[in-house]
Design an enzyme around this catalytic site. Sequence first.
Site, PDB file in Angstrom:
ATOM      1  N   HIS A 139       0.856  -1.186   0.000  1.00 13.13           N
ATOM      2  CA  HIS A 139       0.000   0.000   0.000  1.00 13.13           C
ATOM      3  C   HIS A 139       0.890   1.234   0.000  1.00 13.13           C
ATOM      4  O   HIS A 139       1.634   1.489   0.945  1.00 13.13           O
ATOM      5  CB  HIS A 139      -0.899   0.007   1.243  1.00 13.13           C
ATOM      6  CG  HIS A 139      -1.749   1.242   1.362  1.00 13.13           C
ATOM      7  ND1 HIS A 139      -2.673   1.596   0.411  1.00 13.13           N
ATOM      8  CD2 HIS A 139      -1.788   2.214   2.305  1.00 13.13           C
ATOM      9  CE1 HIS A 139      -3.270   2.716   0.766  1.00 13.13           C
ATOM     10  NE2 HIS A 139      -2.733   3.118   1.915  1.00 13.13           N
ATOM     11  N   LYS A 160      -0.437  10.903   0.348  1.00 17.61           N
ATOM     12  CA  LYS A 160       0.521  10.271  -0.566  1.00 17.61           C
ATOM     13  C   LYS A 160       0.194  10.609  -2.024  1.00 17.61           C
ATOM     14  O   LYS A 160       1.090  10.981  -2.795  1.00 17.61           O
ATOM     15  CB  LYS A 160       0.501   8.745  -0.364  1.00 17.61           C
ATOM     16  CG  LYS A 160       0.902   8.290   1.028  1.00 17.61           C
ATOM     17  CD  LYS A 160       0.975   6.792   1.139  1.00 17.61           C
ATOM     18  CE  LYS A 160      -0.368   6.103   0.945  1.00 17.61           C
ATOM     19  NZ  LYS A 160      -1.338   6.463   2.003  1.00 17.61           N
ATOM     20  N   ASP A 178      -1.688   3.902  -4.896  1.00 16.53           N
ATOM     21  CA  ASP A 178      -2.510   3.082  -4.005  1.00 16.53           C
ATOM     22  C   ASP A 178      -1.953   1.679  -3.802  1.00 16.53           C
ATOM     23  O   ASP A 178      -1.655   1.280  -2.686  1.00 16.53           O
ATOM     24  CB  ASP A 178      -3.959   3.004  -4.501  1.00 16.53           C
ATOM     25  CG  ASP A 178      -4.862   2.366  -3.452  1.00 16.53           C
ATOM     26  OD1 ASP A 178      -4.769   2.774  -2.271  1.00 16.53           O
ATOM     27  OD2 ASP A 178      -5.635   1.457  -3.795  1.00 16.53           O
ATOM     28  N   ARG A 244      17.134  14.615  12.990  1.00 14.05           N
ATOM     29  CA  ARG A 244      17.402  15.985  12.577  1.00 14.05           C
ATOM     30  C   ARG A 244      18.756  16.145  11.896  1.00 14.05           C
ATOM     31  O   ARG A 244      18.997  17.140  11.217  1.00 14.05           O
ATOM     32  CB  ARG A 244      17.328  16.927  13.793  1.00 14.05           C
ATOM     33  CG  ARG A 244      15.977  16.902  14.483  1.00 14.05           C
ATOM     34  CD  ARG A 244      15.883  17.909  15.597  1.00 14.05           C
ATOM     35  NE  ARG A 244      15.966  19.282  15.103  1.00 14.05           N
ATOM     36  CZ  ARG A 244      15.900  20.351  15.887  1.00 14.05           C
ATOM     37  NH1 ARG A 244      15.773  20.204  17.202  1.00 14.05           N
ATOM     38  NH2 ARG A 244      15.977  21.563  15.372  1.00 14.05           N
TER      39      ARG A 244
END
Length: 327
Positions: A139, A160, A178, A244
């Site tokens: 997915h 997405k 998808d 980070r």
Amino acid sequence: MVKSVSVKELVDNTHLKVFSGEEYLDRPITTSDISRPGLELTGYFDYYPSERIQLLGITETSFAKHLPEEKLKDYMNRMCQPDTPAFVISTDLEPPQELIDATKKAHIPILESKLNTSRVLSNMTDFLEAKLAPRKSVHGVLVEVYGLGVLITGESGIGKSETALELVKRGHRLIADDRVEVYQRDEQALIGQAPKILSHLLEIRGIGIIDVMTLFGAGAVRSETKVDLVVHLDIWNKDTKYDRLGNNHDTVQFFDVELKELNIPVKPGRNLAIIIETAAMNFRANSMGYNATDVFNKELNGLIKKNEKNDGQNQNDKSKDDNNEVK
């Protein structure tokens, strides 16, 4: 259920021609391994892989010409087993008459090619490995960004497809939305493609299904691509610690292939398309040996050592001044 490919599919996709047995092209091929029957032409059948395509080149056909007719006829009949998909003759060679007779009797097609044996072998192996390889449905959305296959994953509704649409508008290409079908091409490469029914399509909530190729042109889509990087979109959580400095080494595994995975927090105001573009460029830079995090750490360590050296020098100077005042 054993996956299979018909001989007709092989013919249509590997530039082969049918020499004989066109009515038998529905025979199934269940393995990507190709056999070159050299030992069998000497009469050794103890380990004959009859389920494979049998490929004969210059070596095999030349050797066959020197065999007695009865022996060759026997060997060819023994090579034509019920599970043998087809015989392939390379380099525009003429098949032995004994093989033609045996395949007609066994209802097995003979295919031919003007290419040399190595090229024919490579073409057939590549096609069959792609078709018969185990597949997994993921997915997500697969896009090609600066030549890199980026698989975007995340919860349903996180954005997405909208991110993929923005990337397409910025000149990148859509492979699948998808559902992404992935399979392992070799020890290091994972290939992703769209299910046939979803090819070129994007689903945008509030708009519906759009055809990317119709709206943006043929250059905006691809049928498949190698998957190089996984980007997972995660809903922003203030209590979650996100990378980070780029020190994370998260990976995700598909079959035997391990891919780097980036976890990108999503919150209003973040331009995900630009972030994914930058992630792709940074991944390429890392692959070429440049790592900005390593450079930063090296320069930071150098600065710390320099400051420590200056502090030590200043401390020595202060001690000398104190001693002079005492005197």
